[in-house]
Scaffold this motif. Structure first.
Motif, short mmCIF file in Angstrom:
data_model
loop_
_atom_site.label_atom_id
_atom_site.label_comp_id
_atom_site.label_asym_id
_atom_site.label_seq_id
_atom_site.Cartn_x
_atom_site.Cartn_y
_atom_site.Cartn_z
N GLU A 274 28.15 -14.41 48.70
CA GLU A 274 26.59 -14.40 49.18
C GLU A 274 26.05 -13.10 48.81
OE1 GLU A 274 23.83 -15.27 53.08
OE2 GLU A 274 25.98 -15.45 52.98
N LEU A 275 24.76 -13.16 48.40
CA LEU A 275 23.97 -12.05 48.08
C LEU A 275 22.78 -11.93 48.97
CD1 LEU A 275 23.65 -9.50 46.25
CD2 LEU A 275 22.44 -10.99 44.57
N ILE A 276 22.49 -10.77 49.51
CA ILE A 276 21.47 -10.56 50.41
C ILE A 276 20.78 -9.13 50.08
CG2 ILE A 276 20.55 -10.28 52.63
CD1 ILE A 276 23.27 -11.98 53.58
N LEU A 277 19.33 -9.39 49.48
CA LEU A 277 18.84 -8.12 49.41
C LEU A 277 17.87 -7.59 50.30
CD1 LEU A 277 18.23 -8.98 45.48
CD2 LEU A 277 19.98 -7.51 46.35
N ALA A 278 17.75 -6.50 50.82
CA ALA A 278 16.60 -6.01 51.71
C ALA A 278 15.86 -5.09 51.05
CB ALA A 278 17.50 -5.59 52.98
N PHE A 279 14.47 -5.11 51.25
CA PHE A 279 13.43 -4.27 50.93
C PHE A 279 12.72 -3.75 52.18
CE2 PHE A 279 14.19 -8.16 48.35
CZ PHE A 279 14.59 -7.77 47.18
N ASP A 280 12.35 -2.35 52.07
CA ASP A 280 11.66 -1.89 52.97
C ASP A 280 10.26 -1.62 52.70
OD1 ASP A 280 11.01 -0.22 55.31
OD2 ASP A 280 11.04 1.68 54.15
N PRO A 281 9.22 -2.40 53.37
CA PRO A 281 7.87 -2.10 52.77
C PRO A 281 7.29 -0.91 52.75
CG PRO A 281 8.11 -4.18 54.27
CD PRO A 281 9.42 -3.23 54.32
N ALA A 282 7.64 0.06 53.74
CA ALA A 282 7.08 1.28 53.98
C ALA A 282 7.27 2.14 52.82
CB ALA A 282 7.94 2.11 55.17
N ILE A 283 8.49 2.04 51.99
CA ILE A 283 8.79 3.04 51.17
C ILE A 283 8.42 2.33 49.62
CG2 ILE A 283 10.90 3.68 49.46
CD1 ILE A 283 12.32 4.05 51.97
N MET A 284 8.78 0.87 49.54
CA MET A 284 8.22 0.22 48.46
C MET A 284 6.93 0.25 48.22
SD MET A 284 11.18 -2.56 47.54
CE MET A 284 10.80 -2.50 45.90
N GLY A 285 6.00 0.13 49.44
CA GLY A 285 4.64 0.08 49.38
C GLY A 285 3.85 1.24 48.95
N GLY A 286 4.36 2.38 48.77
CA GLY A 286 3.49 3.57 48.45
C GLY A 286 3.05 4.26 49.38
N GLY A 287 3.37 4.45 50.60
CA GLY A 287 3.19 4.97 51.62
C GLY A 287 2.20 4.58 52.75
N ASP A 288 1.47 3.49 52.19
CA ASP A 288 0.41 2.87 53.21
C ASP A 288 0.79 1.58 53.80
OD1 ASP A 288 -2.04 2.40 54.58
OD2 ASP A 288 -3.12 2.64 52.64
N PRO A 289 1.75 1.36 54.52
CA PRO A 289 2.33 0.13 55.11
C PRO A 289 1.07 -0.68 55.77
CG PRO A 289 3.28 1.75 56.33
CD PRO A 289 2.42 2.55 55.33
N ALA A 290 0.20 -0.17 56.58
CA ALA A 290 -0.65 -0.99 57.14
C ALA A 290 -1.75 -1.67 56.11
CB ALA A 290 -1.59 0.02 58.23
N ALA A 291 -1.93 -0.73 55.05
CA ALA A 291 -3.00 -1.73 54.29
C ALA A 291 -2.23 -2.55 53.39
CB ALA A 291 -3.60 -0.43 53.30
N ASN A 292 -1.08 -2.64 53.20
CA ASN A 292 -0.24 -3.51 52.32
C ASN A 292 -0.01 -4.79 53.43
OD1 ASN A 292 -0.07 -1.97 50.09
ND2 ASN A 292 1.62 -0.73 50.80
N ALA A 293 0.16 -4.46 54.63
CA ALA A 293 0.42 -5.46 55.60
C ALA A 293 -0.87 -6.29 55.78
CB ALA A 293 0.89 -5.16 56.94
N ALA A 294 -1.87 -5.63 55.96
CA ALA A 294 -3.02 -6.36 55.66
C ALA A 294 -3.60 -7.28 54.49
CB ALA A 294 -4.46 -5.13 55.76
#
Length: 342
Positions: A274-294
């Motif tokens: 089984e292959l499982i990938l995890a992604f951190d929105p805070a790092i991958m989103g360029g430093g503005d996780p709140a805007a990306n979540a919105a």
């Protein structure tokens, strides 16, 4: 209860689903740690009214345990391979305990470098993927999981099983809300759902499978004895092949055809990786996780604005009902479970 909706049922509170599953599994010889991990997945399926991945799977779990192929007590070996890779050797046991033990390190790595992978090798797999995905979204990461199965599925244009049902699942964490999660087989339907139609004596829609001669059929039994089909023709076939490669040779494990050969007619659960990938929105989103979540929430709101349902909303509604009222399982299945030797 889907195809069992007119059958006599037995009422069970959610905690009893878990307790019953643990009693059956440990009674059949599974170690407590493995039994509890498996029981959590079965309970989640039953709780969310996913009948084909709930208690229905319990007799098959016991059959797999008695096949002589699997380890009943192997301790997963967790290897910190690189800054972005965790490997868990399940030791020919069920996959779920290996996942639970390795998940914290996977998330730690994803939050350190942005994206990380968990490879689970030498595991028997029977469960839905969405409980694993929800586990990871609950830890604040987006996640993608995939696994092969047995070669029950014909490729587009083919007549014989070559690919697996090959599920793929994805989850997106949502602040203050249940995560967005999808989980589906790349076959036209999950094999468990096909089996439920067979047990209930109900026909299947055209396009779900072919008989042993490669002819279209509406008989669930004929399709189970012949070959299932992918969803969406060549598109589903291509996606299924990608999963074969990424969760097979890429991670040093078996394809669905090799899993079937390993089974050698015992009819146990598939054994592969089984292959499982995890992604951190805070790092991958360029430093503005709140805007990306919105931005993500605006997309989800646009679904609701036109009356469309997001994947997983049905499960969450079912979950709320089940937590309040318990669940009802077909009496014929309940009696079968009790006959397993409690």
């Amino acid at each position: 209860m889907g195809v069992f909706e007119n059958e006599e049922t037995v009422a069970l509170p959610i905690h009893e689903v878990f307790a019953l599953s643990c009693r059956v599994l440990t009674g059949a010889g599974l170690s407590t740690a493995h039994a509890e991990a498996v029981a959590r997945a079965l309970t989640a399926g039953e709780r969310d009214e996913c009948a084909s991945h709930g208690l229905y799977r319990l007799p098959g779990c016991v059959m797999t345990m008695r096949s002589g192929k699997m380890s009943l007590d192997a301790e997963p070996v967790i290897e910190d391979v690189s800054p972005a890779l965790v490997r868990a050797d399940a030791g020919h046991a069920y996959s779920l305990l290996a996942f639970e033990r390795a998940a914290p390190l996977l998330v730690e790595k994803a939050k350190a470098v942005g994206v990380a992978a968990l490879v689970i090798n030498n595991c028997f797999h029977f469960s839905a993927l969405w409980p694993e995905i929800e586990h990871l979204t609950g830890m604040g990461v987006a996640a993608l999981a995939m696994t092969p199965s047995h070669s029950w599925v014909a490729p587009a244009g083919g007549k014989r099983g070559l690919l697996g049902t090959n599920p793929i699942a994805f989850g997106w964490p949502r602040p203050g809300a249940q995560p967005y999660v999808f989980d589906f087989a790349t076959s036209a339907v999950a094999r468990g759902d096909m089996s439920l139609h067979d047990i209930a004596g109900k026909p299947i829609p055209e396009g779900w499978g072919v008989d042993a001669e490669g002819r279209p059929t509406t008989s669930a039994r004929a399709a189970l004895d012949g070959a299932m089909l992918t969803f969406g023709g060549h598109k589903g076939s291509a996606l299924s092949t990608m999963i074969e490669l990424m969760a097979g040779p890429l991670i040093g494990d078996l394809t669905s055809r090799e899993s079937m050969a390993f089974d050698d007619g015992t009819k146990a659960a598939p054994m592969h990786g089984e292959l499982i990938l995890a992604f951190d929105p805070a790092i991958m989103g360029g430093g503005d996780p709140a805007a990306n979540a919105a931005r993500a929430e605006a997309l989800f709101s646009a679904f609701a604005d036109q009356g469309a349902r997001l994947p997983s909303e049905r499960r969450y509604a079912a979950r709320a009902r089940s937590l309040e009222r318990g669940v009802r399982t077909p009496k014929v299945l309940y009696d079968q479970i009790l006959a397993l030797g409690l």
